[in-house]
Design an enzyme around this catalytic site. Structure first.
Site, PDB file in Angstrom:
ATOM      1  N   THR A  88      69.111 -52.610  12.203  1.00 26.15           N
ATOM      2  CA  THR A  88      70.477 -52.590  12.093  1.00 26.15           C
ATOM      3  C   THR A  88      70.591 -53.916  10.589  1.00 26.15           C
ATOM      4  OG1 THR A  88      69.916 -54.805  13.405  1.00 26.15           O
ATOM      5  CG2 THR A  88      71.069 -52.671  14.081  1.00 26.15           C
ATOM      6  N   TYR A 102      67.349 -60.645   9.805  1.00 23.56           N
ATOM      7  CA  TYR A 102      68.349 -59.834   9.330  1.00 23.56           C
ATOM      8  C   TYR A 102      69.750 -60.745   9.659  1.00 23.56           C
ATOM      9  CZ  TYR A 102      64.981 -56.285  11.030  1.00 23.56           C
ATOM     10  OH  TYR A 102      63.480 -55.239  11.116  1.00 23.56           O
TER      11      TYR A 102
HETATM   12  N1  LIG Z   1      58.607 -56.171   9.419  1.00 21.89           N
HETATM   13  C1  LIG Z   1      59.563 -55.476  10.823  1.00 21.89           C
HETATM   14  O1  LIG Z   1      59.719 -55.607  11.535  1.00 21.89           O
HETATM   15  C2  LIG Z   1      60.765 -54.659   9.952  1.00 21.89           C
HETATM   16  C3  LIG Z   1      60.630 -53.819   8.810  1.00 21.89           C
HETATM   17  C4  LIG Z   1      61.495 -53.321   8.185  1.00 21.89           C
HETATM   18  C5  LIG Z   1      62.374 -52.527   9.117  1.00 21.89           C
HETATM   19  N2  LIG Z   1      62.113 -52.641  10.621  1.00 21.89           N
HETATM   20  C6  LIG Z   1      63.217 -51.890  11.487  1.00 21.89           C
HETATM   21  O2  LIG Z   1      63.369 -50.914  10.816  1.00 21.89           O
HETATM   22  C7  LIG Z   1      64.755 -50.552  10.481  1.00 21.89           C
HETATM   23  C8  LIG Z   1      64.306 -49.543   9.513  1.00 21.89           C
HETATM   24  O3  LIG Z   1      63.442 -49.589   8.611  1.00 21.89           O
HETATM   25  P1  LIG Z   1      63.658 -49.907   7.101  1.00 21.89           P
HETATM   26  O4  LIG Z   1      66.009 -49.732   7.055  1.00 21.89           O
HETATM   27  O5  LIG Z   1      63.365 -50.478   6.167  1.00 21.89           O
HETATM   28  O6  LIG Z   1      63.948 -48.164   6.279  1.00 21.89           O
HETATM   29  P2  LIG Z   1      64.190 -46.670   6.901  1.00 21.89           P
HETATM   30  O7  LIG Z   1      65.001 -46.706   8.131  1.00 21.89           O
HETATM   31  O8  LIG Z   1      63.075 -45.539   6.656  1.00 21.89           O
HETATM   32  O9  LIG Z   1      65.630 -46.621   5.743  1.00 21.89           O
HETATM   33  C9  LIG Z   1      66.588 -46.843   6.188  1.00 21.89           C
HETATM   34  C10 LIG Z   1      67.631 -46.277   3.941  1.00 21.89           C
HETATM   35  O10 LIG Z   1      66.700 -44.964   3.960  1.00 21.89           O
HETATM   36  C11 LIG Z   1      68.621 -44.276   4.156  1.00 21.89           C
HETATM   37  N3  LIG Z   1      68.771 -43.341   5.019  1.00 21.89           N
HETATM   38  C12 LIG Z   1      69.028 -43.932   6.164  1.00 21.89           C
HETATM   39  N4  LIG Z   1      69.211 -41.721   6.328  1.00 21.89           N
HETATM   40  C13 LIG Z   1      69.527 -41.459   5.464  1.00 21.89           C
HETATM   41  C14 LIG Z   1      69.959 -40.059   5.272  1.00 21.89           C
HETATM   42  N5  LIG Z   1      70.029 -39.264   6.438  1.00 21.89           N
HETATM   43  N6  LIG Z   1      69.909 -39.756   3.828  1.00 21.89           N
HETATM   44  C15 LIG Z   1      69.594 -40.937   2.598  1.00 21.89           C
HETATM   45  N7  LIG Z   1      69.329 -42.153   2.943  1.00 21.89           N
HETATM   46  C16 LIG Z   1      68.899 -42.076   4.229  1.00 21.89           C
HETATM   47  C17 LIG Z   1      69.253 -45.796   4.342  1.00 21.89           C
HETATM   48  O11 LIG Z   1      70.251 -45.394   3.690  1.00 21.89           O
HETATM   49  P3  LIG Z   1      72.109 -45.345   4.223  1.00 21.89           P
HETATM   50  O12 LIG Z   1      72.597 -46.538   4.840  1.00 21.89           O
HETATM   51  O13 LIG Z   1      73.182 -45.646   3.556  1.00 21.89           O
HETATM   52  O14 LIG Z   1      71.522 -44.318   5.260  1.00 21.89           O
HETATM   53  C18 LIG Z   1      69.076 -46.961   4.598  1.00 21.89           C
HETATM   54  O15 LIG Z   1      68.866 -47.362   2.575  1.00 21.89           O
HETATM   55  C19 LIG Z   1      65.328 -51.557  10.143  1.00 21.89           C
HETATM   56  O16 LIG Z   1      66.861 -51.385  10.353  1.00 21.89           O
HETATM   57  C20 LIG Z   1      64.774 -52.299  10.743  1.00 21.89           C
HETATM   58  O17 LIG Z   1      65.050 -52.445  12.005  1.00 21.89           O
HETATM   59  C21 LIG Z   1      61.418 -53.862  10.643  1.00 21.89           C
END
Ligand SMILES: NC(=O)c1ccc[n+]([C@@H]2O[C@H](COP(=O)([O-])OP(=O)(O)OC[C@H]3O[C@@H](n4cnc5c(N)ncnc54)[C@H](OP(=O)(O)O)[C@@H]3O)[C@@H](O)[C@H]2O)c1
Length: 263
Positions: free
Chosen positions: A21, A65
Site C-alpha cells: 500500500t 508510506y
Molecule cells: N523496505 C520495505 O519494507 C519495502 C520496500 C519496498 C516495498 N515494500 C512493500 O512491498 C510492496 C511492493 O513493492 P513495490 O511496490 O516497490 O514493487 P512491486 O510490487 O514489484 O511493483 C509495484 C508496481 O508494479 C506495478 N504493477 C503491479 N502489477 C502489475 C501488472 N499486472 N502489470 C503492470 N504493472 C503492474 C504497479 O503499478 P500499478 O499500480 O499501475 O498496478 C506498481 O507500480 C510495497 O507496496 C510495499 O508494501 C516494502
C-alpha cells in the site's frame, strides 16, 4: 481463491499475494516507472474489496508510506477480522525525506501510533524498516528486543525485519519470526535467506516481486497483457517452499486481476 501458505511458525496463514500500500499514501520519493495519482477512498475501497473477494488476507503498510496507515484504519473499519496487517518501524518519511530511528523509545511510540492509526488493538506483523545497514541495526539498536517485548505484551503477533542484504536477512531470520526480502526476475541474490527460513520455520515475505513495476513494463504492453513476465516471476518465487507470500503493490484493479490469474 488464492491459496494460502503458513507464515513460518507464527500460526498465521497468508495468501500467496499480499496487497502493498505504498501507492495508497505516497507518491513522492518513489521509484515506480510512471507517476501516478493516489487513489481516492472509493477507488481504494474497491481495490481492497477486490483483493478480499479473491482470497487476499494480507495487507502491508508502514509509517513511511505517507498516510497509508491512517487511510487503512478507516478503509478496514468493520473488516479488521478479515485481514492480517503488516506494518513497520524505523523509517519516517516527511517533507519528501526519509529519516531513520531504531531506538527503543521510537520503536515503542511508533507501534503505539500504528495501533491508533490502524484503529486496532494488535498488529499481526511488525517489521523493522531497514535503511540498508541491516547488521548494524540488529547489533546496535536492540530494535528486535523492543518488538519482542511488545509481542509479549500482546500488541504484536509476529516480529521481523524487511532487510536489504543477505547477511542481514540471515541474522534477522535467526532472531525473529518473519523476514521480508527482495526477489524478482532481475535480482535473486537473497535466495539464501529464503533457504535458511525454510529450514528453520521462519516466514518469508517477498517485496518488489515485479521490480517495482519495471519487470512488467520492460516486456512491452502485449506481453504484459498476457501476464507473461508476471507468470514467470510468480512461478519462480512460489516454487520455493519457504516463500509465504509476495506483497505486490498495485492501485490498478486490472493489474490486481492479472496478478491473481497469473498465480
Ligand atoms: N523496505 C520495505 O519494507 C519495502 C520496500 C519496498 C516495498 N515494500 C512493500 O512491498 C510492496 C511492493 O513493492 P513495490 O511496490 O516497490 O514493487 P512491486 O510490487 O514489484 O511493483 C509495484 C508496481 O508494479 C506495478 N504493477 C503491479 N502489477 C502489475 C501488472 N499486472 N502489470 C503492470 N504493472 C503492474 C504497479 O503499478 P500499478 O499500480 O499501475 O498496478 C506498481 O507500480 C510495497 O507496496 C510495499 O508494501 C516494502
Amino acid at each position: 481463491m488464492l491459496p494460502k501458505r503458513p507464515l513460518g511458525q507464527t500460526g498465521m496463514e497468508v495468501s500467496l499475494l499480499g496487497l502493498g500500500t505504498v501507492k495508497l499514501g505516497r507518491n513522492q520519493g518513489v521509484k515506480y516507472p510512471q507517476s501516478f495519482k493516489i487513489p481516492d477512498d472509493k477507488e481504494a475501497a474497491t481495490l481492497i474489496a477486490l483483493a478480499k473477494d479473491n482470497g487476499i488476507n494480507l495487507i502491508d503498510t508502514a509509517p513511511a508510506y505517507g498516510n497509508s496507515e491512517q487511510r487503512l484504519g478507516k478503509l478496514l473499519a468493520g473488516q479488521r477480522q478479515n485481514w492480517l496487517i503488516c506494518t513497520k518501524v524505523g523509517e519516517e518519511f516527511n517533507n519528501g525525506e526519509s529519516r531513520y530511528d531504531f531506538s527503543t523509545e521510537h520503536t515503542r511510540s511508533s507501534v503505539e501510533r500504528s495501533l491508533q492509526r490502524l484503529n486496532t488493538d494488535f498488529l499481526d506483523i511488525v517489521l523493522i524498516h531497514s535503511d540498508g545497514n541491516d547488521e548494524e541495526i540488529l547489533h546496535r539498536h536492540g530494535t528486535l528486543d523492543t518488538l519482542a517485548a511488545l509481542k509479549k505484551e500482546g500488541k504484536i503477533r509476529a516480529i521481523g525485519m524487511s532487510t536489504k542484504t543477505v547477511k542481514g536477512g540471515l541474522l534477522a531470520a535467526e532472531q525473529s519470526d518473519v523476514v521480508m526480502i527482495t526477489w524478482n526476475l532481475q535480482y535473486d541474490a537473497e535466495i539464501p535467506v529464503a533457504d535458511y527460513c525454510h529450514q528453520h520455520g521462519k516466514g518469508v515475505l517477498i517485496k518488489k516481486a515485479l521490480a517495482s513495476g519495471h519487470a512488467a513494463k520492460s516486456q512491452g504492453a502485449n506481453v504484459n497483457a498476457l501476464g507473461d513476465p508476471i507468470k514467470q516471476c510468480f512461478q519462480m518465487i512460489f516454487a520455493h517452499p519457504g516463500v509465504s507470500s509476495a506483497i505486490v503493490g498495485t492501485i490498478n484493479p486490472n493489474h490486481l486481476r492479472t496478478n491473481i490469474s497469473a498465480i
